[in-house]
Design a protein around this motif. Structure first.
Motif, PDB file in Angstrom:
ATOM      1  N   ARG A 496       9.307  -2.608  -8.562  1.00 19.04           N
ATOM      2  CA  ARG A 496       9.027  -2.140  -7.209  1.00 19.04           C
ATOM      3  C   ARG A 496       7.547  -1.870  -7.040  1.00 19.04           C
ATOM      4  NH1 ARG A 496      10.047  -0.334  -2.571  1.00 19.04           N
ATOM      5  NH2 ARG A 496      12.162  -1.107  -2.556  1.00 19.04           N
ATOM      6  N   GLN A 497       6.910  -1.265  -8.037  1.00 19.72           N
ATOM      7  CA  GLN A 497       5.479  -1.004  -7.926  1.00 19.72           C
ATOM      8  C   GLN A 497       4.670  -2.294  -7.833  1.00 19.72           C
ATOM      9  OE1 GLN A 497       5.096   1.488 -11.434  1.00 19.72           O
ATOM     10  NE2 GLN A 497       4.719   3.269 -10.151  1.00 19.72           N
ATOM     11  N   ASP A 499       5.546  -4.614  -6.017  1.00 18.86           N
ATOM     12  CA  ASP A 499       5.942  -5.154  -4.713  1.00 18.86           C
ATOM     13  C   ASP A 499       6.977  -6.268  -4.867  1.00 18.86           C
ATOM     14  OD1 ASP A 499       4.015  -3.457  -3.496  1.00 18.86           O
ATOM     15  OD2 ASP A 499       2.469  -4.903  -4.037  1.00 18.86           O
ATOM     16  N   HIS A 646       3.638   9.360  -4.749  1.00 25.33           N
ATOM     17  CA  HIS A 646       4.775   9.601  -3.845  1.00 25.33           C
ATOM     18  C   HIS A 646       4.933  11.105  -3.592  1.00 25.33           C
ATOM     19  CE1 HIS A 646       6.544   5.447  -4.296  1.00 25.33           C
ATOM     20  NE2 HIS A 646       5.661   5.488  -5.269  1.00 25.33           N
ATOM     21  N   SER A 680      -1.079   0.001  -7.924  1.00 20.09           N
ATOM     22  CA  SER A 680       0.165  -0.388  -7.257  1.00 20.09           C
ATOM     23  C   SER A 680      -0.049  -0.316  -5.752  1.00 20.09           C
ATOM     24  CB  SER A 680       1.307   0.554  -7.666  1.00 20.09           C
ATOM     25  OG  SER A 680       2.394   0.446  -6.779  1.00 20.09           O
ATOM     26  N   GLU A 682       2.144  -0.351  -3.427  1.00 23.81           N
ATOM     27  CA  GLU A 682       3.091   0.573  -2.809  1.00 23.81           C
ATOM     28  C   GLU A 682       2.601   2.011  -2.946  1.00 23.81           C
ATOM     29  OE1 GLU A 682       7.548   0.389  -3.450  1.00 23.81           O
ATOM     30  OE2 GLU A 682       7.073   2.292  -4.424  1.00 23.81           O
ATOM     31  N   SER A 683       2.205   2.406  -4.156  1.00 23.26           N
ATOM     32  CA  SER A 683       1.726   3.773  -4.373  1.00 23.26           C
ATOM     33  C   SER A 683       0.484   4.038  -3.546  1.00 23.26           C
ATOM     34  CB  SER A 683       1.430   3.998  -5.862  1.00 23.26           C
ATOM     35  OG  SER A 683       2.599   3.848  -6.637  1.00 23.26           O
ATOM     36  N   GLY A 717       4.912  -4.434   2.293  1.00 29.89           N
ATOM     37  CA  GLY A 717       6.220  -5.040   2.110  1.00 29.89           C
ATOM     38  C   GLY A 717       7.020  -5.107   3.405  1.00 29.89           C
ATOM     39  N   GLU A 720      10.051  -2.482   4.518  1.00 32.09           N
ATOM     40  CA  GLU A 720       9.930  -1.310   3.666  1.00 32.09           C
ATOM     41  C   GLU A 720       9.490  -0.107   4.500  1.00 32.09           C
ATOM     42  OE1 GLU A 720      10.004  -1.127  -0.104  1.00 32.09           O
ATOM     43  OE2 GLU A 720      11.345  -2.767   0.368  1.00 32.09           O
ATOM     44  N   TRP A 722       7.715   2.515   3.577  1.00 31.15           N
ATOM     45  CA  TRP A 722       6.322   2.908   3.383  1.00 31.15           C
ATOM     46  C   TRP A 722       5.381   1.997   4.173  1.00 31.15           C
ATOM     47  CZ3 TRP A 722       2.565  -0.187   1.112  1.00 31.15           C
ATOM     48  CH2 TRP A 722       3.016  -1.331   0.438  1.00 31.15           C
ATOM     49  N   ALA A 723       5.751   0.713   4.320  1.00 30.15           N
ATOM     50  CA  ALA A 723       4.907  -0.204   5.084  1.00 30.15           C
ATOM     51  C   ALA A 723       4.913   0.167   6.567  1.00 30.15           C
ATOM     52  CB  ALA A 723       5.396  -1.627   4.890  1.00 30.15           C
TER      53      ALA A 723
END
Length: 967
Positions: A496-497, A499, A646, A680, A682-683, A717, A720, A722-723
């Protein structure tokens, strides 16, 4: 040969045994002029970074010597260090530059920097280990690194405080990854003061990260000399034919020229040609020249040279004697010969160094591989006898140990663990070396693989960590369901990190199919991780479908698993509008968490944090802050760095909602720095989203828009959560910066056009309210009414703050047509939002009420509401909103002195600015001020810039003088 040639090779300017020093530099006028301009800039108080880029032997080191000499002429202190080829030691170049200087001030630093910072620095610099032992054991590696880099920055500021500083780092292409990370941090957060950081490196050997970093610095290429410059260097004694031959063979490279000139009359490769065919780093001709130079030594001197090349970049005769198996007297005699022949040169007292790294390289490579293997083993044994730390023994152990050598394996593992917090990339390297030595012992190999995967993830090498975790899965027995489930969870998190959420989900499902008992604890573990994957995609129905297959508890479940299931159960209920159910589930989970020890949270931290996010979304801010604070403690003590961005992002958003913007900005900034270390997207997206929002609400629109634009540059992403939050943050930044059309478009996109929203319900309502405000500002009352209608539909019963946002949206829409009703709606919204703790939004509601009352001609009520709004914005630090409130107050006749966004105090400073100025007058450093006032260093620096501007001074001394005058 003409001895002046040696002055261009990049060697140190230290005099050799003959007392000879390097002659004046030939050529390089453009480089020296560039140095002068950079030193002028540094003298003005601006930190600058310069990168000298050139091939091996191009003369970079000599130019750095010239830079240091010019700095000395300007009475600007210079500290120099370099990385080395065969010893990848954490922070080696920086340690080489600073440690001796730190010995002289070690006792003062804990007071000057603060005990926490001094303690962190002591983990890297031996000179500080006694004076400031510190306690950093409660920090996770990524957090530790971030705070360490900040501490180094403060240290450099202290070293530069009185006279300035030039920090020279050579051969950085050989530096370990943590050194490059530190330099990257310093370029993005330049130290304050008169400082120049000069770095020399070889572009062809630079890592991608170093190469990218150097693109942000002032880059000075060190090119080959011209034929005319070669002639000037060689002198008139050298014939034109020989000069041309030397120039052709060397390509104008000063070191190659020197090596070839030392050969005497022969020029070219052994076959008579001058073509510089590469072997390793050196052309054939230069390799042959160095070989001839070494072959001209006595047998003992050659043996000692080879042994010294194995020992270290800078060596002591005693250890070389042990290595070469020669007597100390014989070794010293040989070193005398090496100095006389200019193979090595004196360095620190009692220590020596090869005249150039390429000479060391040649000496090392000239020895037989088997002999080198034995020598490394002898050095490792000698260092063990001397009780040297594992980090000093590890480079030699990895080059000499045999498979199955348990002592060597233990040394490498000990070395890895000792540097894991500060230099996880080096730790990962030594763990890989340990694994190479492990025999066919499954249990040991499996344990080391798990440790390696975590070290790789923490160091930002997530792809490698993922591969290691998959290797672990490959080796685990098919029926070892418990350990396979844990490994699959770890691998899924890293996928996941990277992506790659689809790969993470596929891996988890594949492992789940292997387990025959669908209710076994291992199967439940995998299902819980699948729930978290669904929550990240805002696929709440899928999450609920998996939860429906699981009871709240069952035989064989560990308490930590019971807590994990409870922690994720409330979110799908909240998303489905089952607010009472969500509240009940959250209360149960919070109760379990209250009685659970930290190790239960540690087992499932990636899952447990969803309780904090749920509490944040439901407006349970006190509970959210308490839980995020505990999650941070657990993450730091257990080394779960991947969770930190997070957690800190959740903490930052909670603080923003509460109007505690300074604290929110500090938490978001730290989250961003840690995420950058993890590499990352995402992070980083999680962290920068909150940094963008905190800056935007604070009124720092330039930073907020820049952060929003950088968010767009990440690989956001699709589908997602977070996106979508990142797009929301950018939209808010654009709107607050006055770019209403762009911002509104971005907000609507973040909401998925409301057809397939990825945002949580509360944020969706807030978006409708903001869009109603935008359309009211653009005098589009019908569109504003449409957003208010949508807000009414989305507002969930049971969540009063949602209703408050819907009322505020209606107030925006009604201001033009029915200002009295708009004011009533806004006042009601303010009461609800204030009760919910949402101070900024309560202030916005009062601002809207004041504007509506103004439109209705009710000036008394308008003044009251606008005054309350202005006070709220001042307390929160929301500068732009405060300015709007002040403008609205002036329209109703309120005389407001010089709106700075904060209440004026003595000398025109705000309360917080006056506190900072007072501590400056007491002699406190920025670090000490930050610790006393519970602020970030960056916030203190921002206050200082405002103080300088308001007092009309440019230094800390100026602040003291100004405060001593009557306000």
């Amino acid at each position: 040969m003409d001895r002046r040639v040696g002055g261009t090779t990049g060697a140190s300017s230290t005099a050799g045994a003959t007392g000879e020093v390097d002659p004046p530099l030939v050529g390089r006028r453009d480089v020296l002029e560039g140095f002068g301009r950079l030193l002028d800039t540094a003298a003005d108080g601006t930190c600058r970074f310069v990168g000298l880029a050139g091939d091996p032997g191009a003369g970079k080191t000599r130019l750095l010597d010239e830079l240091a000499a010019e700095a000395a002429r300007r009475r600007l202190p210079a500290l120099s260090g370099r990385a080395t080829e065969f010893e990848e030691m954490p922070f080696g170049a920086v340690l080489d530059a600073l440690d001796d200087r730190l010995e002289t001030i070690a006792k003062e630093l804990p007071e000057r920097l603060g005990a926490p910072a001094a303690g962190l620095l002591a983990t890297v610099f031996p000179a500080l280990s006694v004076a400031a032992p510190g306690d950093v054991g409660t920090m996770a590696p990524a957090t530790n690194r971030y705070h360490l880099y900040r501490a180094v920055r403060r240290l450099l500021e202290e070293l530069a405080a009185s006279d300035g500083l030039v920090l020279v780092l050579d051969d950085v292409h050989w530096a370990d990854e943590s050194t490059v990370e530190l330099l990257d941090h310093l370029t993005r957060h330049p130290p304050r003061g008169r400082m120049l950081v000069a770095v020399a490196y070889r572009p062809a050997q630079a890592s991608p990260r170093l190469a990218a970093l150097m693109e942000t610095a002032t880059r000075i290429p060190v090119d080959p000399l011209s034929e005319a410059e070669v002639g000037e260097l060689l002198g008139p004694e050298v014939s034109r034919a020989r000069r041309s031959a030397l120039y052709e063979a060397s390509g104008g490279n000063p070191f190659y020229l020197d090596a070839l000139a030392r050969m005497g009359t022969g020029v070219g490769t052994p076959d008579g040609t001058g073509e510089p065919t590469e072997i390793g780093e050196l052309p054939h001709a230069v390799r042959a020249a160095l070989g001839m130079e070494l072959s001209g030594l006595s047998a003992t001197a050659l043996l000692v040279a080879r042994a010294a090349a194995v020992v270290a970049d800078e060596f002591e005769p005693a250890l070389v004697a042990v290595t070469a198996e020669t007597s100390e007297d014989g070794t010293l005699q040989a070193i005398n010969e090496l100095v006389a022949r200019d193979v090595v040169r004196p360095a620190a007292p009692g220590r020596f160094r090869f005249r150039h790294p390429l000479v060391r390289h040649a000496a090392y490579e000239s020895a037989a591989a088997g002999w080198r293997h034995a020598v490394h083993a002898r050095i490792a044994a000698r260092l063990a006898d001397l009780r040297a730390p594992a980090t000093a023994r590890a480079p030699h152990v990895e080059r000499s140990a045999r498979i199955g050598d348990q002592t060597a394996i233990a040394t490498l593992v000990e070395a890895a663990r000792s540097v894991a917090a500060q230099a996880p990339a080096t730790a990962a390297h030594w763990l890989q070396e340990a694994l190479r030595l492990v025999p066919d012992t499954p249990d040991m190999r499996l344990a080391l693989l798990l440790e390696l995967a975590r070290a790789q993830a923490v160091s930002g090498r997530i792809a490698e960590g993922k591969d290691t975790a998959r290797e672990l899965l490959r080796l685990l027995p098919p029926d070892d369901f418990a350990r396979r489930a844990r490994a699959a969870r770890l691998c899924g998190i890293m996928e996941r990190q990277l992506d790659r959420p689809h790969e993470a989900r596929a891996l988890l499902l594949d492992e789940l199919r292997r387990i025959p008992d669908t209710q076994a604890p291992a199967a439940v573990e995998l299902r819980v991780r699948l729930v978290t994957e669904s929550l990240m995609r805002s696929d709440f129905r899928a999450a609920q479908a998996v939860l429906d297959l699981m009871p709240e508890n069952a035989d064989g479940w560990e308490p930590s698993l019971v807590l994990a299931v409870a922690a994720v159960r409330p979110m799908p209920a909240y998303a489905a509008g089952l607010i009472d159910d969500a509240a009940r589930y959250a209360t149960v989970a919070a109760g379990l968490m209250a009685v659970s020890p930290d190790d239960h949270l540690a087992d499932w931290l990636d899952t447990d944090i969803w309780l904090g996010w749920l509490e944040l979304m439901m407006g349970r801010y006190a509970d959210a802050l308490q839980h995020f604070g505990r999650f941070l403690t657990v993450a730091r003590t257990t080394g779960q760095s991947s969770m930190l961005p997070h957690i800190m992002a959740g903490q930052a958003q909670t603080l923003t909602m509460l109007g505690r913007l300074e604290e929110a900005a500090a938490a978001a900034e730290e989250a961003t720095e840690v995420a950058r270390l993890l590499r990352s997207s995402e992070s980083l997206g999680f962290a920068m989203t909150q940094q963008c929002l905190a800056a935007s609400w604070s009124g720092d629109h330039e930073s907020a828009v820049r952060l929003g634009d950088e968010l767009v540059g990440l690989r956001l992403g699709r589908g997602e959560w977070w996106a979508a939050m990142a797009r929301y943050a950018r939209g808010m930044a654009l709107i607050h910066a006055g770019r209403l059309d762009e911002g509104a478009e971005q907000l609507i996109a973040a909401c998925g056009d409301f057809n397939d929203p990825q945002l949580d319900p509360g944020t969706l309502v807030a978006c409708c309210e903001t869009l109603a405000d935008v359309d009211a500002t653009r005098e589009r009352p019908r569109d504003a009414t449409g957003w208010a209608d949508r807000a009414d539909v989305l507002a969930r019963p049971g969540l009063e703050t949602n209703g408050g946002f819907a009322m505020l949206a209606r107030a925006h829409a009604l201001t033009a047509s029915d200002p009295d009703l708009a004011a009533e709606q806004a006042q009601a919204a303010a009461a609800i939002l204030d009760k919910g703790g949402m101070r900024i939004h309560a202030g916005r509601a009062r601002l809207r009420a004041g504007i509506a009352y103004t439109a209705a001609g009710e000036r008394t009520q308008a003044r009251a509401e606008l005054g309350a709004a202005a006070e709220t914005f001042t307390a929160c630090g929301a500068r732009t909103l405060h300015a709007q409130a002040v403008r609205a107050q002036r329209k109703v006749g309120v005389r407001v002195p010089g709106a700075t966004g904060r209440a004026a105090g003595p000398h025109g400073l705000s309360r917080r600015e006056f506190e900072v100025a007072t501590l400056v007058a007491e002699g406190c450093t920025n670090q000490q001020i930050a610790e006393r006032l519970f602020l970030s260093i960056r916030t203190v620096e921002t206050h200082l810039s405002h103080i300088f501007a308001k007092l009309g001074v440019s230094s800390r001394v100026g602040i003291v003088s100004a405060l001593n005058q009557n306000p």
